[in-house]
Design an enzyme around this catalytic site. Structure first.
Site, short mmCIF file in Angstrom:
data_model
loop_
_atom_site.label_atom_id
_atom_site.label_comp_id
_atom_site.label_asym_id
_atom_site.label_seq_id
_atom_site.Cartn_x
_atom_site.Cartn_y
_atom_site.Cartn_z
N ARG A 33 1.35 -1.03 -0.12
CA ARG A 33 0.19 -0.14 0.03
C ARG A 33 0.78 0.59 0.14
O ARG A 33 0.75 2.35 -1.48
CB ARG A 33 -1.76 -0.16 1.34
CG ARG A 33 -2.50 -0.50 1.26
CD ARG A 33 -1.68 -2.23 0.38
NE ARG A 33 -3.40 -2.99 0.46
CZ ARG A 33 -3.62 -3.92 1.61
NH1 ARG A 33 -2.90 -4.00 3.03
NH2 ARG A 33 -4.97 -4.01 1.29
N ASP A 62 -0.33 -6.81 -3.80
CA ASP A 62 -2.07 -5.84 -2.57
C ASP A 62 -2.63 -5.45 -3.93
O ASP A 62 -2.01 -5.45 -5.08
CB ASP A 62 -2.04 -5.95 -1.55
CG ASP A 62 -3.43 -5.96 -1.05
OD1 ASP A 62 -3.86 -6.07 -1.23
OD2 ASP A 62 -2.77 -6.58 0.02
N HIS A 133 -6.69 -9.88 -3.21
CA HIS A 133 -5.68 -8.56 -3.44
C HIS A 133 -5.28 -9.19 -4.62
O HIS A 133 -3.46 -8.74 -4.43
CB HIS A 133 -4.96 -9.01 -2.31
CG HIS A 133 -5.80 -8.19 -0.97
ND1 HIS A 133 -5.96 -7.62 0.01
CD2 HIS A 133 -6.74 -9.78 -0.24
CE1 HIS A 133 -6.68 -8.13 0.18
NE2 HIS A 133 -6.93 -9.01 1.31
N ASP A 201 -6.25 -14.54 2.35
CA ASP A 201 -7.19 -13.57 2.69
C ASP A 201 -7.48 -13.29 1.97
O ASP A 201 -7.07 -12.65 0.98
CB ASP A 201 -5.83 -13.24 4.39
CG ASP A 201 -5.58 -11.93 3.07
OD1 ASP A 201 -4.26 -12.44 2.48
OD2 ASP A 201 -5.64 -11.08 3.22
N GLU A 202 -9.20 -12.85 2.33
CA GLU A 202 -10.16 -12.08 2.28
C GLU A 202 -9.93 -12.55 0.27
O GLU A 202 -10.77 -11.11 -0.47
CB GLU A 202 -9.55 -10.44 2.38
CG GLU A 202 -9.46 -10.16 4.06
CD GLU A 202 -8.99 -9.14 4.59
OE1 GLU A 202 -9.36 -8.42 5.03
OE2 GLU A 202 -8.21 -8.71 3.53
N TRP A 269 -5.19 -13.76 12.12
CA TRP A 269 -5.23 -12.58 12.59
C TRP A 269 -6.73 -12.95 12.75
O TRP A 269 -6.67 -11.33 14.12
CB TRP A 269 -5.25 -12.28 11.52
CG TRP A 269 -5.89 -12.05 10.33
CD1 TRP A 269 -6.37 -12.89 9.48
CD2 TRP A 269 -7.38 -11.42 10.21
NE1 TRP A 269 -6.81 -13.08 8.34
CE2 TRP A 269 -7.87 -11.99 8.67
CE3 TRP A 269 -7.57 -10.08 10.60
CZ2 TRP A 269 -8.55 -11.19 8.32
CZ3 TRP A 269 -8.65 -9.15 10.20
CH2 TRP A 269 -9.53 -9.98 8.92
N PHE A 295 -1.02 -2.80 14.67
CA PHE A 295 -0.41 -1.58 14.67
C PHE A 295 -1.03 -0.37 13.56
O PHE A 295 -0.54 1.08 13.94
CB PHE A 295 1.15 -1.51 15.08
CG PHE A 295 1.72 -1.95 15.94
CD1 PHE A 295 0.62 -2.93 16.96
CD2 PHE A 295 2.93 -2.38 16.21
CE1 PHE A 295 0.89 -3.49 18.42
CE2 PHE A 295 3.12 -3.30 17.54
CZ PHE A 295 1.86 -3.36 18.38
N GLU A 346 -1.92 1.22 4.50
CA GLU A 346 -2.71 2.73 3.88
C GLU A 346 -2.40 3.61 4.31
O GLU A 346 -3.35 4.57 3.79
CB GLU A 346 -4.01 1.97 4.23
CG GLU A 346 -4.60 0.95 3.49
CD GLU A 346 -4.36 -0.90 4.39
OE1 GLU A 346 -3.68 -0.45 5.02
OE2 GLU A 346 -5.90 -1.47 4.09
#
Length: 441
Positions: A33, A62, A133, A201-202, A269, A295, A346
Site C-alpha cells: 500500500r 496487494d 488482493h 486471505d480475503e 489474525w 498497529f 494504508e
C-alpha cells in the site's frame, strides 16, 4: 520451528531476559500500500533487532501495488507498481488525494536487504498475496483474471486507488498457476527464508461463482465450492514451494476449505478462529490477533487521534496480550510457534506516521514476544521513561503517552472507528461458523 538468534544491544527500558519464549517474534510490514525505500527498511530492521524481534514479514503485493521485480513478468512493477492516486481517509466519507504513488524493489536491492537483516538476527519472510488482493497483477496482466483479458481490462485500469477488499481474483487456469509458480520461483532465488508467505486471505469469491469457465474447472477437479477451489489453488503453490525446500505461511482464511498444506504455518489474525483450527489440524501457528497486534488501529478514542481505524488498541491493551494462557490445553500450547504484530500502511504515508503507529506499542509487544504475557503493567510503566528516551535518541517520532502532538493529528481526514465489543462478537460468530463447517468441537 527453529530460529537463528543474534543478540544485539536491547532498547533501553525493555526487559528481555534469558531465552526467548517464542521462536517466531515478528512484525509484518505492508510495503504494497505504501512503498518504503530500502534505507527506511534497513532502519526498521535495526529497530526490530533492538527489540529482540527476529522476523520481518514483507507484504510485497496487494490490490494497490506490486513491489517485487519479476524478470519473467516485467509489467508487474512497470504497471503494477504505480497508481495515479490514493484514498485519503477511511470509510464512506473518504476522498482521493490526487497524488501519484509508485515504487518497487529490484532483486539486487532485496538480496542486499536480506544480508543486512541476517547480520542483525532478522529473517525476512516475503509475501506474495494470492489468489485475491490481485488488482495490481491484473492491471499488468489482465489475462490472468476472471472473464478473459478484454473483460478484465474493462474492469481494471490500474492498481486500486481505493482501500478495502477488491472483488478481483486470479482465474484458475493452468497458465495462471504457471505464472504464479514462476513468480514464486524467482522469489525463492532472492529470499533464503524457509518460510514464504502466500496470502490466502480475503479472496472474494463472487467472480468465481458467476463465471461459467471457473465452474467448469471446479467440476472437472471435483471441487464442491469456491472455498475448496481456493484451497486447491493454494495447495498447488505449496507443492511448488516445497520443491524449493520451503514451507508456506498463510493467513487463517486458507483453512476455510480443504487443508492446503500439512506443513503450512498459519498466521491467525482473526482471534481464536484460525489459531484453534490450525492447532487442531497439527499446524504451527503464529498469533497475530487484530485486537492486540494491529498497529494501524487507533490508539485512543480521542477526536485528535489521526484517522480512526479499527478498535482502540492502546499501549496498555498491547500489554494485556496473553498468547498462551496458563490454562491452555497442550494440543494448543504446543503448536504456538510465535507472535507477530501487523502494520498495515494504508494511512501511514510517511516515515513519521509509521513511527507514530508502531512506537511505543512495539515495546510492550516485544516484551510479550520475549517473555510471554500479559505484562506486569506497573513494572513496565516504571521502565517506560527510559524506553521513550531511547526511542527519542534513535530519532523515532513515537506517539506521546498523552496523545498526538498537533503535527501528528490529521484534522478533517475521516475515519470509521469500531468498538471492541462489536469486534469480539463478530469473532465469536466466525469461530462458531468455522467449528460447524469443519466439525471441530
Amino acid at each position: 520451528m527453529s530460529a537463528a538468534h543474534v543478540r544485539v544491544s536491547p532498547a533501553a527500558g525493555l526487559r528481555l531476559d534469558g531465552e526467548p519464549r517464542f521462536a517466531w517474534r515478528g512484525v509484518m510490514l505492508d510495503v504494497a500500500r505504501r512503498f518504503r525505500p530500502i534505507a527506511e527498511l534497513e532502519r526498521f530492521v535495526e529497530l526490530l533487532a533492538a527489540h529482540g524481534l527476529n522476523v520481518l514479514q514483507l507484504h510485497l503485493t496487494d490490490d494497490q501495488g506490486w513491489r517485487f521485480e519479476v524478470r519473467a513478468y516485467p509489467r508487474l512493477t512497470e504497471i503494477g507498481g504505480r497508481r495515479s492516486q490514493s484514498q485519503l481517509g477511511h470509510g464512506p466519507r473518504s476522498t482521493l488525494d490526487g497524488v501519484p504513488h509508485a515504487g518497487s524493489y529490484t532483486q539486487h536491492e532485496l538480496r542486499g536487504l536480506v544480508r543486512f537483516a541476517a547480520e542483525r538476527g532478522i529473517r525476512i519472510v516475503p509475501e506474495i498475496d494470492v489468489p485475491g488482493h490481485a488488482q495490481a497483477i491484473l492491471a499488468a496482466y489482465p489475462e490472468f483474471g476472471v472473464g478473459g483479458a478484454d473483460t478484465v481490462r474493462a474492469r481494471v485500469a490500474e492498481p486500486w486507488t481505493r482501500y478495502g477488499i477488491s472483488d478481483e481474483v486470479l482465474n484458475v487456469e493452468e497458465a495462471t498457476l504457471e505464472f504464479v509458480g514462476t513468480v514464486f520461483d524467482e522469489l525463492c532465488e532472492v529470499f533464503d527464508s524457509e518460510f514464504i508467505g502466500i496470502g490466502g486471505d480475503e479472496a472474494r469469491k463472487r467472480l468465481w461463482n458467476e463465471d461459467a469457465r471457473t465452474q467448469e474447472l471446479m467440476a472437472e477437479r471435483g471441487l464442491a465450492d469456491e472455498e475448496e477451489l481456493q484451497s486447491w489453488f493454494l495447495a498447488r503453490i505449496a507443492d511448488r514451494l516445497r520443491g524449493h525446500g520451503r514451507r508456506v505461511v498463510g493467513w487463517d482464511e486458507m483453512l476455510e476449505g480443504r487443508d492446503p498444506a500439512p506443513d503450512a504455518v498459519v498466521a491467525s489474525w482473526r482471534g481464536p478462529v484460525g489459531a484453534e483450527l490450525g492447532a487442531r489440524l497439527g499446524h504451527e501457528v503464529v498469533l497475530c490477533p487484530d485486537l492486540w497486534t494491529y498497529f494501524d488501529y487507533r490508539q485512543s478514542d480521542a477526536p485528535e487521534e489521526p484517522i480512526p481505524v479499527g478498535t482502540v488498541l492502546s499501549l496498555e491493551d498491547v500489554a494485556t496480550f496473553d498468547p498462551v494462557p496458563a490454562d491452555a490445553p497442550d494440543w494448543y500450547a504446543s503448536r504456538i510457534a510465535g507472535v507477530q504484530a501487523n502494520v498495515w500502511t494504508e494511512h501511514l504515508d510517511t516515515r513519521d506516521r509509521l513511527d507514530y503507529a508502531v512506537f511505543p506499542r512495539l515495546g510492550a509487544f516485544a516484551e510479550v514476544a520475549w517473555n510471554g504475557g500479559p505484562l506486569d503493567w506497573a513494572a513496565f510503566a516504571e521502565r517506560l521513561p527510559a524506553y521513550l528516551a531511547w526511542l527519542d535518541a534513535q530519532g523515532v517520532d513515537a506517539r506521546p503517552l498523552d496523545g498526538p502532538r498537533p503535527d501528528q493529528q490529521r484534522p478533517g481526514v475521516p475515519g470509521v472507528p469500531r468498538e471492541r465489543a462489536d469486534r469480539l462478537a463478530e469473532l465469536e460468530r466466525l469461530t462458531a461458523t468455522l467449528r460447524s463447517q469443519r466439525s471441530v468441537e
